[in-house]
Design a protein around this motif. Sequence first.
Motif, PDB file in Angstrom:
ATOM      1  N   ALA A  39       0.847  -1.207   0.000  1.00  0.00           N
ATOM      2  CA  ALA A  39       0.000   0.000   0.000  1.00  0.00           C
ATOM      3  C   ALA A  39       0.875   1.247   0.000  1.00  0.00           C
ATOM      4  CB  ALA A  39      -0.936  -0.006   1.208  1.00  0.00           C
ATOM      5  N   PHE A  40       1.929   1.233   0.809  1.00  0.00           N
ATOM      6  CA  PHE A  40       2.874   2.346   0.862  1.00  0.00           C
ATOM      7  C   PHE A  40       3.513   2.559  -0.505  1.00  0.00           C
ATOM      8  CE2 PHE A  40       7.257   3.814   1.401  1.00  0.00           C
ATOM      9  CZ  PHE A  40       7.072   4.974   2.144  1.00  0.00           C
ATOM     10  N   MET A  41       3.939   1.482  -1.138  1.00  0.00           N
ATOM     11  CA  MET A  41       4.597   1.578  -2.440  1.00  0.00           C
ATOM     12  C   MET A  41       3.638   2.071  -3.525  1.00  0.00           C
ATOM     13  SD  MET A  41       7.720   1.017  -2.008  1.00  0.00           S
ATOM     14  CE  MET A  41       8.077   1.221  -3.734  1.00  0.00           C
ATOM     15  N   SER A  42       2.384   1.629  -3.482  1.00  0.00           N
ATOM     16  CA  SER A  42       1.443   2.050  -4.523  1.00  0.00           C
ATOM     17  C   SER A  42       1.141   3.539  -4.424  1.00  0.00           C
ATOM     18  CB  SER A  42       0.157   1.229  -4.463  1.00  0.00           C
ATOM     19  OG  SER A  42      -0.590   1.546  -3.316  1.00  0.00           O
ATOM     20  N   LYS A  43       1.238   4.107  -3.215  1.00  0.00           N
ATOM     21  CA  LYS A  43       1.056   5.558  -3.064  1.00  0.00           C
ATOM     22  C   LYS A  43       2.313   6.293  -3.510  1.00  0.00           C
ATOM     23  CE  LYS A  43      -2.106   5.298   0.841  1.00  0.00           C
ATOM     24  NZ  LYS A  43      -2.221   5.465   2.294  1.00  0.00           N
ATOM     25  N   ALA A  44       3.465   5.782  -3.131  1.00  0.00           N
ATOM     26  CA  ALA A  44       4.733   6.443  -3.440  1.00  0.00           C
ATOM     27  C   ALA A  44       5.097   6.323  -4.911  1.00  0.00           C
ATOM     28  CB  ALA A  44       5.850   5.862  -2.576  1.00  0.00           C
ATOM     29  N   LEU A  45       4.970   5.128  -5.461  1.00  0.00           N
ATOM     30  CA  LEU A  45       5.319   4.857  -6.856  1.00  0.00           C
ATOM     31  C   LEU A  45       4.251   3.953  -7.466  1.00  0.00           C
ATOM     32  CD1 LEU A  45       9.113   4.036  -6.348  1.00  0.00           C
ATOM     33  CD2 LEU A  45       8.191   6.070  -7.464  1.00  0.00           C
TER      34      LEU A  45
END
Length: 174
Positions: A39-45
């Motif tokens: 989830a963190f990665m999908s927001k960041a990249l």
Amino acid sequence: MRFSLAFTSLILSASCAFAAPATLATVNGKAITTNDANAFMSKALPGMSYEKLDAKMKRQVVEQLVNQTLIKDQVLKSGIQSTPAFKAKYAAIKDDLAVDMWMKQQMNKITVTDKETKAFYDANGDKMKQGDKKLTYEQVKKEITQFIKVEKFKAHMNKTTDSLRSAAKVEVKL
């Protein structure tokens, strides 16, 4: 026997697909999982997943999630969410978020046909250039589709606001 073995194999492979996310760290007993990292990665990249990262980057993501969890815990302890100032700002953000989501829903309802994009291309062919070279329909179709969609959305929103204004009592005091 073959059926039983094949069935067992199918059940085991299906259960692996639905396995719980792996725990990457714990903070005061709260698990940080691969789902949290994704989830963190999908927001960041957007388009990037935690699993695609190298070991060093994975470690950095987990460390960032640990820090975020610690900060969130501190915020909860501070009581700031109970203050009138927070409640007022939260209400405004919540309303803005609802408007944003509604607008996206309206935009998603708009369709553009190939016939419309082709007609636009044909009517504006002289503007479909990159330098001195005319771009083909296929090269600009996506951009034309987006342009028409935005124009339709503007028209739809103007019609919607006009209708809402006519049904409401509006007084502009400048």
